[in-house]
Scaffold this motif. Structure first.
Motif, short mmCIF file in Angstrom:
data_model
loop_
_atom_site.label_atom_id
_atom_site.label_comp_id
_atom_site.label_asym_id
_atom_site.label_seq_id
_atom_site.Cartn_x
_atom_site.Cartn_y
_atom_site.Cartn_z
N LEU A 133 -38.74 -20.24 -44.31
CA LEU A 133 -38.32 -21.41 -43.54
C LEU A 133 -37.35 -22.28 -44.32
O LEU A 133 -36.39 -22.84 -43.76
CB LEU A 133 -39.55 -22.23 -43.14
CG LEU A 133 -40.50 -21.58 -42.14
CD1 LEU A 133 -41.75 -22.44 -41.96
CD2 LEU A 133 -39.81 -21.37 -40.79
N ARG B 184 -33.87 -20.11 -45.13
CA ARG B 184 -33.07 -19.97 -43.91
C ARG B 184 -32.68 -21.31 -43.32
O ARG B 184 -32.02 -21.36 -42.28
CB ARG B 184 -33.83 -19.15 -42.88
CG ARG B 184 -34.04 -17.68 -43.25
CD ARG B 184 -32.71 -16.95 -43.37
NE ARG B 184 -32.91 -15.54 -43.67
CZ ARG B 184 -33.03 -14.58 -42.75
NH1 ARG B 184 -32.97 -14.88 -41.46
NH2 ARG B 184 -33.20 -13.32 -43.11
N GLN B 185 -33.12 -22.38 -43.95
CA GLN B 185 -32.79 -23.76 -43.56
C GLN B 185 -33.33 -24.12 -42.18
O GLN B 185 -32.77 -24.96 -41.48
CB GLN B 185 -31.28 -24.00 -43.63
CG GLN B 185 -30.72 -23.81 -45.03
CD GLN B 185 -29.23 -24.10 -45.13
OE1 GLN B 185 -28.55 -24.26 -44.13
NE2 GLN B 185 -28.73 -24.16 -46.35
N TYR B 186 -34.46 -23.50 -41.78
CA TYR B 186 -35.13 -23.93 -40.56
C TYR B 186 -35.86 -25.24 -40.79
O TYR B 186 -36.03 -26.04 -39.87
CB TYR B 186 -36.12 -22.85 -40.09
CG TYR B 186 -35.46 -21.57 -39.65
CD1 TYR B 186 -34.46 -21.57 -38.67
CD2 TYR B 186 -35.82 -20.35 -40.20
CE1 TYR B 186 -33.85 -20.39 -38.26
CE2 TYR B 186 -35.22 -19.16 -39.80
CZ TYR B 186 -34.23 -19.19 -38.83
OH TYR B 186 -33.62 -18.03 -38.43
N LEU B 187 -36.34 -25.42 -42.02
CA LEU B 187 -36.98 -26.67 -42.41
C LEU B 187 -36.41 -27.12 -43.75
O LEU B 187 -36.07 -26.28 -44.60
CB LEU B 187 -38.50 -26.48 -42.56
CG LEU B 187 -39.34 -26.19 -41.32
CD1 LEU B 187 -40.80 -26.00 -41.72
CD2 LEU B 187 -39.23 -27.30 -40.29
N SER C 286 -41.16 -28.93 -45.14
CA SER C 286 -42.04 -27.78 -45.37
C SER C 286 -43.25 -28.18 -46.23
O SER C 286 -44.39 -27.81 -45.93
CB SER C 286 -41.27 -26.65 -46.06
OG SER C 286 -42.12 -25.56 -46.35
#
Length: 503
Positions: A338, A341-344, A349
């Protein structure tokens, strides 16, 4: 068109050097390009594996008494080994005595790990603790509870060096993109050791070896680990003789240039007044209260409330920590995925996983408080949830020291672990005061209420004040002789300013 190409070339040049410029503010901004890791098993993985087994042994040496003490006071046992007339308060004092010594060496350990190297500290720490474990049955025979308490205090003093040293090593060996994984894999050894010790203790105690075998086996395992660590452990990639140049460059380029010759002065005032550090300390304290309440008292709860014999007690006591170990292996790659991939963001996080690790167990403890006596399956399921989900905190507060200040990670871990393990002293003592009758589920309900409330408060503080970016006080202050060098930096960029952009 020509001007536009020149501008593009200039921007590309800046970005290739690790920075981009916001054209409106002219403030440099770090562009996080993690270097590609070398393929295959590396020395950093070997260090992680060694630390995993080191913490396996350390926790086996901590929790061996939790099950052994049940057999040590069981006068109905058929074997001929010593048995002791210890009441609940005496047992609580014995179980908490380890932490009396443990809290004392935490902060000095962080400083020593930074100055003399963490390898030698771990070597002596586990070597001494393992030797004393082997001597525990003799001490109990000669001096009863008083000598056992003295021995456990010294074991605590020696183990006080473990977590600060481990954090210091991780700050040097774990690249940023692998920090969550390697840190979790390393600290998962604590749960593995707990599982192995709790699961095997019942069999050892009921075997011909008797309860002394619990201490002999865990002590021998610790001595074996110290031999392996002596030959294969390393303070840092720079000091390790067999690491490849490719892997060393990968780790150092990820962590940034580190001047190992420069003396790092600990910014004590900045650390103790930092809001993120305070939040981290509160979260660590709340985690330890609940974790050690369950770890030290679960065998007693299962024997007196659930009416389980010592073999079943040991196996079921180990189940929550097996789940915790398995889930730590599940949570860690998810967290790194996460973030990478720079989702958070890293901060989001950390707070998300800390919330999972403290508030879900809080709910399980509240449920456990109302389980009727005799409902073994439901009680075990809730205990397993309360402990197992707690592994998410490895991706929360546990690794947050390195996020905030990798140069001071060992000292910071010493500070928070010192404060947290004061909770480890108080929690079993409070249980001893609350439990006048260890077979009464209503009195256990109070124990679970207190732990749940502390879990709630600790995580609330962490999600309110916690951060995950490098703090300005991470970098050493430049000496006067460095002024000329500092002034010569491009755009007059200071070391402290650079720290804001390095992740």
């Amino acid at each position: 068109m020509g001007d536009s190409n020149k501008a593009a070339d200039h921007r590309n040049t800046i970005e290739m050097n690790g920075f981009s410029k916001d054209m409106t503010t002219e403030k440099p901004k770090f562009v996080d390009h993690e270097p590609t890791p070398p393929s295959g098993l590396g020395v950093r993985h070997v260090q992680t594996l060694l630390l995993f087994f080191g913490l396996t042994v350390a926790y086996a040496l901590r929790v061996n008494l939790s099950v052994a003490i049940v057999a040590m006071v069981d006068k109905g046992s058929k074997n001929d080994f010593d048995h002791f007339d210890w009441n609940e308060q005496t047992k609580s004092v014995i179980l908490s005595s380890f932490f009396w010594g443990y809290v004392v060496t935490q902060i000095p350990a962080g400083q020593l790990a930074q100055r003399v190297g963490a390898k030698v500290l771990l070597l002596f720490s586990l070597g001494i603790c393992s030797t004393l474990a082997v001597l525990t049955p003799l001490f109990a025979h000669l001096g009863g509870d008083k000598l056992v308490i003295a021995l456990r205090i010294v074991q605590g003093l020696s183990q006080g060096f473990i977590f600060p040293s481990t954090h210091t090593l991780l700050s040097k060996w774990a690249p940023v993109s692998e920090r969550g994984r390697l840190g979790t894999y390393c600290y998962a050894g604590a749960q593995f050791g707990t599982v192995i010790m709790l699961a095997s203790s019942g069999f050892l105690a009921s075997s011909s070896v008797g309860w002394p075998g619990i201490f002999y086996v865990s002590g021998a395992a610790g001595i074996a680990w110290t031999v392996a660590w002596f030959f294969f452990g390393g303070n840092s990639p720079v000091e390790h003789g067999s690491i490849s140049a490719e892997e060393r460059d990968f780790i150092e380029s990820s962590l940034g240039n580190q001047d190992h010759s420069k003396k790092i002065v600990t910014p004590w005032k900045a650390i103790f007044t930092s809001a993120p550090m305070i939040a981290l300390t509160v979260a660590h304290c709340s985690h330890n209260w609940g974790f050690w309440t369950l770890l030290t008292e679960m065998p007693t709860f299962m024997k007196n409330v659930l009416d389980l014999d010592i073999k079943s007690n040991a196996l079921l006591s180990s189940l929550p920590y097996l789940v915790m170990w398995v889930l730590s292996m599940v949570f860690s790659p998810i967290s790194d995925f996460l973030i990478n991939r720079q989702y958070l963001s890293r901060e989001t996080s950390r707070k998300l996983f800390n919330t999972i690790g403290l508030w879900i167990p809080m709910g399980a403890l509240l449920g456990l408080a109302f389980v009727p006596k005799g409902e073994i399956d439901l009680a075990v399921a809730l205990l397993t949830t309360a402990v197992g989900i707690n592994s998410a905190t490895y991706l929360g507060f546990q690794v947050n020291h390195i996020d905030l200040a990798p140069n001071h990670a060992g000292t910071m871990m010493g500070i928070t672990n010192c404060a947290a393990n004061i909770m480890s002293i108080i929690a079993p003592l409070l249980v001893g005061l609350v439990l006048h009758d260890a077979t009464d589920p209503v009195q256990w309900r109070t124990v679970f209420y207190i732990a749940a409330g502390i879990y709630f408060f600790g995580n609330l503080v962490f999600i309110t004040l916690g951060k995950a970016d490098i703090q300005p006080w991470n970098e050493p202050r430049p000496d006067k002789k460095d002024d000329d060098t500092e002034a010569a930096r491009p755009n007059n960029q200071s070391t402290t300013e650079r720290a804001d952009y390095v992740d």
